[in-house]
Motif scaffolding. Structure first.
Motif, PDB file in Angstrom:
ATOM      1  N   THR A 146      -3.596   1.514  -6.156  1.00  0.00           N
ATOM      2  CA  THR A 146      -4.716   1.404  -5.806  1.00  0.00           C
ATOM      3  C   THR A 146      -5.361   2.853  -5.102  1.00  0.00           C
ATOM      4  O   THR A 146      -4.028   4.136  -5.498  1.00  0.00           O
ATOM      5  CB  THR A 146      -5.272   1.085  -4.251  1.00  0.00           C
ATOM      6  OG1 THR A 146      -4.402   1.228  -3.146  1.00  0.00           O
ATOM      7  CG2 THR A 146      -4.967  -0.194  -4.305  1.00  0.00           C
ATOM      8  N   PRO A 147      -6.489   3.393  -5.584  1.00  0.00           N
ATOM      9  CA  PRO A 147      -6.933   4.473  -5.476  1.00  0.00           C
ATOM     10  C   PRO A 147      -7.064   5.801  -4.182  1.00  0.00           C
ATOM     11  O   PRO A 147      -6.673   6.733  -4.778  1.00  0.00           O
ATOM     12  CB  PRO A 147      -8.412   5.038  -5.785  1.00  0.00           C
ATOM     13  CG  PRO A 147      -8.474   3.416  -6.354  1.00  0.00           C
ATOM     14  CD  PRO A 147      -7.499   2.912  -5.734  1.00  0.00           C
ATOM     15  N   THR A 148      -6.435   4.800  -3.340  1.00  0.00           N
ATOM     16  CA  THR A 148      -5.815   5.761  -2.208  1.00  0.00           C
ATOM     17  C   THR A 148      -4.344   6.076  -2.162  1.00  0.00           C
ATOM     18  O   THR A 148      -3.910   6.270  -0.778  1.00  0.00           O
ATOM     19  CB  THR A 148      -6.189   5.024  -0.718  1.00  0.00           C
ATOM     20  OG1 THR A 148      -5.936   3.537  -0.766  1.00  0.00           O
ATOM     21  CG2 THR A 148      -7.850   4.889  -0.470  1.00  0.00           C
ATOM     22  N   ASP A 149      -3.565   5.165  -3.010  1.00  0.00           N
ATOM     23  CA  ASP A 149      -1.856   5.592  -2.964  1.00  0.00           C
ATOM     24  C   ASP A 149      -1.612   6.768  -2.558  1.00  0.00           C
ATOM     25  O   ASP A 149      -2.331   7.605  -4.061  1.00  0.00           O
ATOM     26  CB  ASP A 149      -1.415   4.504  -3.918  1.00  0.00           C
ATOM     27  CG  ASP A 149      -1.421   3.041  -3.971  1.00  0.00           C
ATOM     28  OD1 ASP A 149      -1.601   2.520  -3.111  1.00  0.00           O
ATOM     29  OD2 ASP A 149      -1.447   2.700  -4.593  1.00  0.00           O
ATOM     30  N   ALA A 150      -0.360   6.992  -2.630  1.00  0.00           N
ATOM     31  CA  ALA A 150       0.238   8.167  -3.379  1.00  0.00           C
ATOM     32  C   ALA A 150       2.012   7.788  -3.474  1.00  0.00           C
ATOM     33  O   ALA A 150       2.005   6.818  -3.142  1.00  0.00           O
ATOM     34  CB  ALA A 150       0.385   9.154  -1.774  1.00  0.00           C
ATOM     35  N   ILE A 151       1.609   8.577  -4.375  1.00  0.00           N
ATOM     36  CA  ILE A 151       3.658   8.186  -4.853  1.00  0.00           C
ATOM     37  C   ILE A 151       3.892   9.938  -4.487  1.00  0.00           C
ATOM     38  O   ILE A 151       4.427  11.038  -4.298  1.00  0.00           O
ATOM     39  CB  ILE A 151       3.683   8.249  -6.327  1.00  0.00           C
ATOM     40  CG1 ILE A 151       2.627   7.539  -6.948  1.00  0.00           C
ATOM     41  CG2 ILE A 151       5.093   8.019  -6.627  1.00  0.00           C
ATOM     42  CD1 ILE A 151       3.885   5.732  -6.295  1.00  0.00           C
TER      43      ILE A 151
END
Lengths: 360, 360
Positions: free
Chosen positions: A24-29
């Protein structure tokens, strides 16, 4: 990539799994630099906490941002981040009240919440972090590797020890407090109590190594007995029970020990995960005790603790007395389960040195 | 003299017994004007609370001082007194800290303490009161008989309701609170919450008479459902769970209802005697709830509440909806046990009118 998978009680494996991607656009890896093994991981290992299906374990991790979704605004690839053990959206009523542990959009990394949900955990090379902007905390610069263990404690145990002290009512300097539990949370609670100005810090411990660490952290007294005997020692040391008690284990025995050490009208901060504990409420009622606690609001307290860890004035790194390559996670779990070490750190291959036991 | 004796479960008798005498120089003998039957008397009646031997019951009484021991300095024969349900010596650490419930020299009237001790109770014509100076509270003048019921609530239920509100964290005006329990303590808690400035007082009650009394006391909302359904109603009324919950029953069901109505991070004031309740601690932990309570410090709060009762601004008299001659104590117990009345008052022969049902 490599990740630790808990398949069932006493079944820890390290396996090749797909690398996580932005969903989703609010994720970070996040590329994990180091991950902790927590006492509550052992609850799953021992078959006490629910483990309805295999899970990528690990709710304590620090690392370097690898990628971010389109809507992440405050975090950039390359930044060093410390992750709380649960996500928080920053906008719900609980988050705004300083209770991110109860966020409407919380999910736990590497363990199951009461609703059965769980995120892939951080005992892995990479981990996906939802609500990255409001979940992760960045450090101003890339910290020196010597700070990694102390920073890793902020993901759970140091924050939990700090909240335990607050729950126990340590609001002003000069307090006297009893801490039941000499594990990582108990040890961090000693630091928290000292930091909050406690004058007398009594720690229950029967293990010489743990006693030494507690003393180093600021314990003024160690009690090595249990049950009624330990309560009698507290009464002798303080001229009565303690107004402030921290319970950092989570068993019926430890909670009863906390009750025994409290003076009438006292306060118990309970932060040990009380799986399966059924407390005879009369025991609290009869001494007019207050009980306050629960899971720590890591994301809320981190901004207060992080600067002190970075400048070295708060150093909880001593709780990590075992460092293992990620592929040796089964040995790490076993070392903790058998109390051969207080707390184990897992280091993924990219950050492991030639001996396979040091992050770099 | 006549006195109520609890011989065993469901065995209440009124018998001729020896009149008490001064036994130690700090004693007083009180001629009882009125005595209450308490919900906790019912615990003994039902065989739930320990009743190791027959006991002169009654821990709620007001009366007129008949005689005092040689060392009693602040109380004179003829004075009207209100008695807390336990003795307190006024000098021990707990008394000095405002916790007379935990006094080193506490003994309970008409019920057994955890140490198995008990004083003869106040459901009798006369009662002996140890530590009279520091246990009893005198009124400035002999109060009008119309004030007796309200004064009698100060011996336990009104003081308990007041402490419940404090335990639930009602420290500033404008609070919103849920009260689980529509018995005498719950009803007094409504008054206490209103007195402390609560803006919204939600009471759980399924009984129309009790609902009416709660509304009269200041309840703004009544919820007649139970369990998950009642919690859902609270969430709808408040837009979320309540930060403040009072538990005034003491069963596992009622405590779970309180937990269900609390918002994450909320506070539960628990004052219902939790006989035999084993609370799954995880349920508190999972919502980060604080639990605070225990037996009321009646002697400590009475000085604050007494003037307001005497001038009529605080009127908890409505909880007494049954008045019985002392000799009819078995019927009084039965009426409460069957919930035919909220709370019964017993009146000894000397203060009973021709109908046998009114103090004078």
């Amino acid at each position: 990539m490599r990740a630790v998978i808990l398949h069932g009680p006493n079944d820890v494996r390290v396996e090749d799994v797909p690398k996580p991607r932005i969903e989703t656009p609010t994720d970070a890896i996040v590329r994990v630099v180091a991950a902790g093994v927590c006492g509550s991981d052992l609850w799953m290992l021992r078959g006490i906490a629910p483990l309805p299906r295999p899970i990528r374990s690990g709710h304590e991790f620090v690392g370097i941002v690898e990628d971010v979704g389109a809507n992440v605004v405050g975090i950039r690839p390359g930044q060093f981040v410390v992750a709380p053990f649960n996500t928080s959206d920053g906008g719900c009523m609980c988050c705004r009240r300083g209770l991110p542990i109860a966020c409407d959009n919380r999910t736990f990394f590497g363990e199951f919440g009461p609703d059965g949900s769980a995120l892939d955990g951080g005992q892995a090379e990479f981990v996906r972090v939802p609500f990255a902007d409001t979940t992760l905390v960045t450090t101003p610069d890339r910290p020196h590797s010597s700070l990694i263990p102390a920073l890793l404690t902020l993901t759970d145990v140091m924050a939990t020890g700090h909240e335990a002290a607050k729950h126990a009512g340590l609001s002003e300097p000069g307090s006297r407090v009893v801490i039941v539990g000499d594990g990582a949370v108990g040890q961090c609670a000693v630091l928290a109590c000292r930091r909050l100005g406690a004058e007398r810090i009594i720690v229950m411990s029967r293990d010489p190594r743990r006693q030494r660490l507690a003393r180093k952290h600021g314990a003024t007294d160690i009690i090595a007995t249990r049950g009624d005997e330990s309560a009698a020692e507290v009464v002798e040391l303080l001229g009565g029970g303690s107004a402030h008690v921290i319970e950092a284990v989570g068993t019926l025995q430890s909670i009863r020990q906390a009750i025994g050490c409290a003076r009438p009208g006292g306060r118990i901060g309970y932060v040990g995960l009380p799986w399966g504990v059924e407390l005879p409420l009369w025991e609290l009622f009869a001494k007019n005790l207050a009980l306050s606690g629960g899971g720590a609001n890591v994301r809320a307290v981190m901004p207060e603790l992080l600067p002190e860890v970075l400048d070295g004035t708060l150093d909880p790194s001593g709780v990590f007395d075992g460092v293992f390559a990620l592929d040796n996670a089964p040995q790490a779990f076993e070392a903790m389960d058998k109390r051969h070490c207080i707390k184990a750190m897992l280091v993924p291959p990219a950050f492991t040195n030639n001996e396979g036991t040091k992050y770099e």
